[in-house]
Scaffold this motif. Structure first.
Motif, PDB file in Angstrom:
ATOM      1  N   THR A 113      36.474  49.148  52.698  1.00  0.00           N
ATOM      2  CA  THR A 113      37.231  50.239  52.249  1.00  0.00           C
ATOM      3  C   THR A 113      38.915  50.273  52.390  1.00  0.00           C
ATOM      4  N   LEU A 114      39.296  49.529  53.702  1.00  0.00           N
ATOM      5  CA  LEU A 114      40.793  49.290  53.810  1.00  0.00           C
ATOM      6  C   LEU A 114      41.328  48.201  52.713  1.00  0.00           C
ATOM      7  N   ILE A 115      40.581  47.484  52.454  1.00  0.00           N
ATOM      8  CA  ILE A 115      40.884  46.237  51.247  1.00  0.00           C
ATOM      9  C   ILE A 115      40.915  47.122  50.045  1.00  0.00           C
ATOM     10  N   PHE A 116      39.939  47.997  49.836  1.00  0.00           N
ATOM     11  CA  PHE A 116      39.870  48.683  48.565  1.00  0.00           C
ATOM     12  C   PHE A 116      41.253  49.702  48.563  1.00  0.00           C
ATOM     13  N   SER A 117      41.605  50.163  49.679  1.00  0.00           N
ATOM     14  CA  SER A 117      42.903  51.114  49.465  1.00  0.00           C
ATOM     15  C   SER A 117      44.040  50.293  49.035  1.00  0.00           C
ATOM     16  N   MET A 118      43.948  48.927  49.463  1.00  0.00           N
ATOM     17  CA  MET A 118      45.167  48.072  49.187  1.00  0.00           C
ATOM     18  C   MET A 118      45.264  47.510  48.103  1.00  0.00           C
ATOM     19  N   MET A 119      43.843  46.924  47.605  1.00  0.00           N
ATOM     20  CA  MET A 119      44.103  46.308  46.287  1.00  0.00           C
ATOM     21  C   MET A 119      43.772  47.207  45.124  1.00  0.00           C
ATOM     22  N   GLY A 120      42.753  48.379  45.356  1.00  0.00           N
ATOM     23  CA  GLY A 120      42.435  49.000  44.234  1.00  0.00           C
ATOM     24  C   GLY A 120      41.562  48.667  43.698  1.00  0.00           C
ATOM     25  N   TYR A 140      46.091  32.376  48.357  1.00  0.00           N
ATOM     26  CA  TYR A 140      46.259  31.632  47.462  1.00  0.00           C
ATOM     27  C   TYR A 140      45.373  31.753  45.965  1.00  0.00           C
ATOM     28  N   GLY A 141      44.707  32.996  46.217  1.00  0.00           N
ATOM     29  CA  GLY A 141      43.582  33.231  45.148  1.00  0.00           C
ATOM     30  C   GLY A 141      44.031  34.653  44.669  1.00  0.00           C
ATOM     31  N   LEU A 142      43.742  35.488  45.460  1.00  0.00           N
ATOM     32  CA  LEU A 142      43.677  37.113  44.906  1.00  0.00           C
ATOM     33  C   LEU A 142      45.430  37.298  44.507  1.00  0.00           C
ATOM     34  N   ARG A 143      46.243  37.004  45.295  1.00  0.00           N
ATOM     35  CA  ARG A 143      47.536  37.109  45.166  1.00  0.00           C
ATOM     36  C   ARG A 143      47.959  36.832  43.602  1.00  0.00           C
TER      37      ARG A 143
END
Lengths: 318, 415
Positions: free
Chosen positions: A26-33, A80-83
């Motif tokens: 849920t934290l990662i979702f808030s961050m990346m959307g 190195y991937g997602l960004r």
């Protein structure tokens, strides 16, 4: 009555375990959307790494080292991937995490094979701590309980009481402003992703010995984690906690009580057909609660989406 | 004129026969089972056992007939009936006349239907279906076929044997039945209840329930109920991670009585149960692994170990399939006329190295053999599973299990 107490404890253990996964997600979702489809794969990696380490250095070193490795791997993948994928929008990100989940599963099968791994709780925790009406509560269960409680309190403290936590919270809602104030937002994102995956790793380390360490474990838990954060409200830590506990208790109690659909239907006023094999609704009549227990969270999610689309504690729409 | 034609036909026939003979050096056996996906470990392990059996029991001894070698062709059906049919066609096109399959009764039903049709339409490339593990009783009852042979005991025979042992144990007064919510889980539960009611009406079934297959994350609540019901024994047909999860949860919850299972061995499950399952997990299967039934079995297992150090012989019937097929081909004197081979297999008697005589019952093509109830332990293990030190040791034997069981099979034989 005694069984209720036992079920409360069992549900709490399941719920808190689920929370460790859903908190990070849920934290990662808030961050990346976007949802991180590979989140449960990091849980699996945690279990496998800890198993491998435990062969050489024992369970406790596994508990210490494996989540760190998983967290570092997660941070590396973000950096190195997602960004890189991020600039192309949400859909490529989604596909990236989806591909990652498949890749991790294949890698795990390649290295460790397709069999169950003999990963078991440490000797020192293999005893019955106490019994309630003949139901043994293993010490390892209580250990799981304490671990997840500790992690929840630590997480809450860091997020709400420390400067780092405030920067994270600010960066999640207003990244542009926080960046303008001189904070390194990409670093914050990488940190959150790393810590989130490390939490999943911890969950894997402590759940692996009881729920089994095998290539299907990510898939088995993955879907329910998404359900949890949707019910709790995307991006809400409290929501994740409440939803996790709710799901833990619902599935535990549903599996424990043999409530038959036929009894409910009769109580509501329907008449039971004399010959079930002839009835078109015979599957409905012969249904029992334990049979559908594990499906109930999904039903709850559908209801939540219909009546409260932003989840129990969420602020934004799914 | 007439003479010329008949001469031409004869010549062509002779040519074609000699052509067939030239290509018939290898007896091709198509293995159609999952080699990828969630059940890949079971499939791959089975393939290794077939390849080894063909090598050790036939090819190293000079093959069958005049030196024809057994060749195993592997096809991945992903446990899907649809995929099995595609692979069946490929296998037949590649010249396979014998199909072996075992994982899942769904693919087995699809194959037996398709083979029936194929053999009717293509009398010159007929194939036999040697089923080594799909245990749905229907395959040798209402769905039986001349082309299908089952080398494992079906689910009803296994339950009949299992309940014989339970009925003989006076300590068992209460039994709990739990299984996966699909056809096999249901038929196990039905057979258990029916058999116990007949053999020991005093035994109380304190629980009979199904759980969703492959969906349960934590079996603890189910285990709580089982312990709360104060049962003396548990019966389950679970397999894979459902078997391991259920077994572990029940034992962790303090249950010490026997847990009777169909599939709680090998594929990592024995290793994962380890010390916790000792003396509790029971297994019903056809072959006796520990103590080894014969010197031949010891030598065979040792040779298998040397070739596949990570592997288990957890399906000893696989070697029976190969050995009985070889014997039938020798008896029929041909490997290409599968009707003759099928007739030789029908009613064949065979002494298995795993400690049993096997009779292929002619009326339904169900192999009748001794069943063994084994216990999971690390005492007296000659051959362990998963290199874990733990394995299964035979506790009791049911001779010629299901010998007098009835079959509703009404077999249509080729004329």
């Amino acid at each position: 009555m005694d069984l209720i107490l036992v079920n409360l404890i069992d549900g709490l253990v399941t719920g808190l375990l689920l929370f460790m996964l859903s908190a990070g997600l849920t934290l990662i979702f808030s961050m990346m959307g976007v949802l991180n489809f590979a989140h449960a794969s990091f849980y699996m990696l945690g279990a496998y790494f800890a198993y491998q380490i435990s062969l050489f250095m024992g369970f406790w070193m596994g508990l210490l080292i494996a989540p760190v490795i998983v967290g570092l791997a997660g941070a590396g993948i973000e950096r190195y991937g997602l960004r890189r994928v991020h600039q192309y929008g949400h859909v490529p990100e989604l596909i990236f995490t989806f591909g990652l989940a498949l890749l991790i599963e294949e890698i795990v099968q390649f290295i460790w094979g397709k069999n169950q791994m003999p990963y078991s709780p440490p000797e020192i925790l293999q005893f019955t701590l106490f019994s309630i009406a003949g139901n043994a509560i293993p010490a390892y269960k209580i250990f799981m309980l304490c671990m997840s409680m500790g992690i929840f309190i630590a997480l809450l403290y860091v997020l709400t009481r420390t400067r780092v936590g405030m920067v994270i919270q600010a960066a999640l809602s207003y990244p542009k402003t926080v960046e303008a104030l001189g904070h390194n937002v990409p670093l914050v994102f990488m940190g959150v992703f790393g810590v989130g995956t490390a939490l999943a790793g911890v969950a894997g380390v402590i759940a692996g010995p009881v729920l089994g360490t095998f290539p299907g474990m990510a898939f088995l838990l993955g879907s329910i984690v998404f359900v949890t954060i949707v019910i709790g409200g995307l991006g809400s830590l409290w929501g994740a906690l409440v939803a996790s506990l709710l799901i833990g208790w619902i599935t535990t109690f549903a599996a424990s009580y043999n409530v038959a659909m036929a009894d409910i239907l009769v109580a509501v006023g329907f008449e039971k057909p004399a010959d079930l094999s002839e009835s078109a609704l015979r599957d409905l009549w012969s249904l029992t609660l334990p049979q559908i227990g594990p499906i109930l969270p999904y039903l709850l999610m559908v209801l939540i989406l219909v009546f409260r689309p932003y989840g129990l504690f969420g602020k934004r729409d799914v | 004129m007439g003479n010329t034609t008949s001469f031409g036909v004869t010549a062509v026939l002779a040519l074609s026969v000699s052509a067939t003979a030239a290509f018939a050096d290898n007896v091709k056996i198509a293995f159609i089972d999952p080699l990828s996906g969630p059940f890949a470990s079971t499939g791959t392990n089975g393939l290794h056992q077939f390849e080894f059996a063909a090598e050790a029991l036939v090819n190293d001894k000079g093959g069958v007939l005049d030196g024809d070698m057994f060749e195993i062709l592997a096809f991945d059906n992903k446990t899907s009936p649809k995929e099995s049919l595609i692979q069946l066609q490929v296998a037949i096109d590649q010249g396979a006349r014998y199909i072996v399959q075992g994982n899942g009764s769904g693919p087995a039903h699809a194959l037996t239907d398709a083979i029936k049709k194929h053999n009717k339409r293509n009398p010159d490339s007929q194939v036999l279906f040697l089923n080594y593990a799909a245990v749905d009783p229907a395959l040798t009852n209402e769905k039986c076929s001349f082309w299908h042979f089952r080398f494992d005991a079906n689910a009803d025979i296994k339950m009949d044997a299992l309940t014989d042992v339970i009925a003989a144990n006076e300590d068992v007064q209460k039994v709990y039945v739990i299984g996966q919510d699909y056809s096999f889980g249901k038929s196990v539960a039905e057979a258990a209840v029916a058999n116990l009611a007949e053999k020991r009406p005093d035994i109380e079934i304190v629980g009979n329930e199904l759980h969703p297959i492959g969906k349960v994350k934590d079996f603890t609540p189910y285990a709580r109920k089982i312990v709360a019901a104060e049962t003396d024994a548990v019966i389950t047909g679970n397999w894979g991670s459902d078997m391991l999860g259920l077994g572990k949860a029940i034992i962790e919850n303090g249950f010490t009585g026997p847990i009777y299972t169909y599939y709680a061995a090998g594929s990592g499950i024995t290793g994962a149960f380890g010390e916790t399952g000792k003396g509790t997990i029971r297994l019903i299967a056809e072959g006796q692994i520990n103590p080894p039934a014969t010197d031949e079995a010891t030598a065979y297992y040792e040779a298998f170990r040397a070739k596949y150090p990570e592997g288990n012989i957890d399906q000893p019937r696989i070697s029976n399939v190969i050995a009985m097929l070889a014997a039938a081909i020798e008896e029929a004197g041909t490997a290409t006329d599968v009707v003759a081979v099928a007739n030789a297999l029908e009613g064949a008697e065979f002494d298995s190295m795993w400690g049993s005589k096997i009779i292929m019952r002619p009326n339904d093509h169900q192999a009748i053999q001794n069943m063994h109830i084994a216990v999971h332990t690390d005492d007296g293990i000659t051959f362990d599973y998963d290199n874990s030190g733990f394995g299964v040791v035979t506790e009791s034997e049911i001779e010629m299990a299901g010998m007098d069981s009835t079959s509703t099979c009404d077999m249509k034989r080729p004329k």
